[in-house]
Design an enzyme around this catalytic site. Structure first.
Site, PDB file in Angstrom:
ATOM      1  N   CYS A 154      15.378 -10.134 -13.115  1.00  6.87           N
ATOM      2  CA  CYS A 154      16.727 -10.586 -12.752  1.00  6.87           C
ATOM      3  C   CYS A 154      16.633 -11.141 -11.334  1.00  6.87           C
ATOM      4  O   CYS A 154      15.902 -10.588 -10.499  1.00  6.87           O
ATOM      5  CB  CYS A 154      17.697  -9.408 -12.811  1.00  6.87           C
ATOM      6  SG  CYS A 154      19.338  -9.776 -12.166  1.00  6.87           S
ATOM      7  N   ASP A 200      21.696 -21.346 -11.198  1.00  4.68           N
ATOM      8  CA  ASP A 200      21.828 -19.907 -11.451  1.00  4.68           C
ATOM      9  C   ASP A 200      23.302 -19.602 -11.670  1.00  4.68           C
ATOM     10  O   ASP A 200      24.178 -20.428 -11.398  1.00  4.68           O
ATOM     11  CB  ASP A 200      21.298 -19.120 -10.238  1.00  4.68           C
ATOM     12  CG  ASP A 200      21.457 -17.615 -10.420  1.00  4.68           C
ATOM     13  OD1 ASP A 200      21.005 -17.094 -11.452  1.00  4.68           O
ATOM     14  OD2 ASP A 200      22.070 -16.955  -9.561  1.00  4.68           O
ATOM     15  N   ASN A 237      17.561 -15.505 -14.925  1.00  5.06           N
ATOM     16  CA  ASN A 237      16.830 -14.906 -16.050  1.00  5.06           C
ATOM     17  C   ASN A 237      17.672 -14.930 -17.313  1.00  5.06           C
ATOM     18  O   ASN A 237      17.170 -15.183 -18.407  1.00  5.06           O
ATOM     19  CB  ASN A 237      16.453 -13.462 -15.726  1.00  5.06           C
ATOM     20  CG  ASN A 237      15.272 -13.360 -14.787  1.00  5.06           C
ATOM     21  OD1 ASN A 237      14.153 -13.101 -15.199  1.00  5.06           O
ATOM     22  ND2 ASN A 237      15.514 -13.577 -13.499  1.00  5.06           N
TER      23      ASN A 237
HETATM   24  N1  DGL Z   1      21.273 -14.404 -12.296  1.00  2.69           N
HETATM   25  C1  DGL Z   1      21.373 -13.354 -13.273  1.00  2.69           C
HETATM   26  C2  DGL Z   1      19.996 -13.087 -13.880  1.00  2.69           C
HETATM   27  O1  DGL Z   1      18.973 -13.378 -13.299  1.00  2.69           O
HETATM   28  C3  DGL Z   1      21.943 -12.087 -12.675  1.00  2.69           C
HETATM   29  C4  DGL Z   1      23.411 -12.178 -12.337  1.00  2.69           C
HETATM   30  C5  DGL Z   1      24.295 -12.376 -13.552  1.00  2.69           C
HETATM   31  O2  DGL Z   1      24.444 -11.443 -14.371  1.00  2.69           O
HETATM   32  O3  DGL Z   1      24.799 -13.465 -13.701  1.00  2.69           O
HETATM   33  O4  DGL Z   1      19.911 -12.603 -14.977  1.00  2.69           O
END
Ligand code: DGL
Length: 271
Positions: free
Chosen positions: A187, A13, A77
């Protein structure tokens, strides 16, 4: 391809958010080992371009390959929406993102064929949730809404705060006017806002959690490929970050269902 069934699953992530996916994997696949990478030095991905997110994701996948993982989960995501279609053609390992499992469940959940998606700006602009949903059922209308303030609010720990409620009310008002009956929390951070979102959307809207659906999809995939771990035990979980790890460790301790070892910082740019 790594056919060692007892090898870990690589999960990555942009930072701490993917721990909501790790949490679901721990709960639903308790025998699986996990190597997690959180790109804490380069977060957020949600406002970045496709080429940047692809470059970062490629480096992370190369790092996870050095850890001899048997499968990879793109828990982010944004990375799933912007980079996965390219990366899955480049790697020999099975790779799963969070967007497809969430989209598929939304198709089967909606009754009035009106689905809302909340996510980062880059995920919404990719239109991938819409594309995948309409590929399964072209009659479904998908309404997207970027909610960029949610990530910092969750990381601040303000998941039940009145400010967050106010912000959520503004973001979701627009979607509720569209008469949606299903809302995808697209998200990594948003499942941590579930009770607040529930208050705002009411009981008539079903909340879809791609983190949970991804754990279920992973379970099916490992079973279909005969890759389920047969020898649980040992040191099941390892965590890596690209920046100093203290904040990461505190967040992990606050949301994971078990105690985990401290994360180790690695130089991701070298991969
Ligand atoms: N992990 C990101 C998502 O699920 C959210 C945080 C980011 O913008 O990096 O889209």
């Amino acid at each position: 391809m790594n056919t060692d069934r007892n090898a870990p699953i690589g999960v990555f992530d942009s930072g701490v958010g993917g721990l909501t996916v790790v949490r679901e994997i721990m709960r639903n696949l308790p025998h699986e080992r996990i190597v997690y990478f959180g790109d804490t030095a380069r977060v957020p991905y949600g406002s970045k371009s496709k080429s940047t997110v692809l470059r970062y994701s490629r480096q992370i996948v190369r790092f996870l390959e050095t850890q001899n993982v048997k499968a990879i989960v793109a828990a982010c995501n944004t990375a799933s929406a912007l980079a996965l279609d390219t990366i899955e053609k480049e790697v020999q390992l099975p790779i799963l993102g969070v967007v497809k499992p969430g989209a598929t469940v939304a198709v089967h959940t909606t009754r009035n064929k009106r689905v809302g998606v909340i996510a980062t700006e880059s995920t919404i602009h990719s239109h991938l949730y819409r594309t995948l949903i309409q590929a399964e059922d072209p009659e479904i209308t998908v309404f997207g809404k970027a909610c960029p303030l949610f990530v910092p609010l969750v990381e601040e720990g303000w998941t039940k705060d009145s400010i967050t409620r106010e912000v959520a009310g503004r973001y979701l008002g627009e979607l509720l006017e569209k008469d949606i009956d299903t809302l995808i929390m697209g998200c990594t951070h948003y499942p941590l806002l579930r009770s607040l979102l529930r208050e705002i959307v009411g009981e008539k809207v079903t909340l879809v959690n791609p983190a949970y659906e991804t754990a279920q999809a992973l379970k099916r995939m490992l079973s279909d490929m005969n890759l389920e771990n047969q020898a649980p035990g040992g040191e099941p979980y390892r965590f890596y970050t690209s920046d100093a790890a203290e904040k990461f460790d505190a967040f992990a301790a606050s949301i994971l269902p078990c105690r985990v070892p401290a994360a180790e910082q690695i130089p991701i740019e070298e991969y």
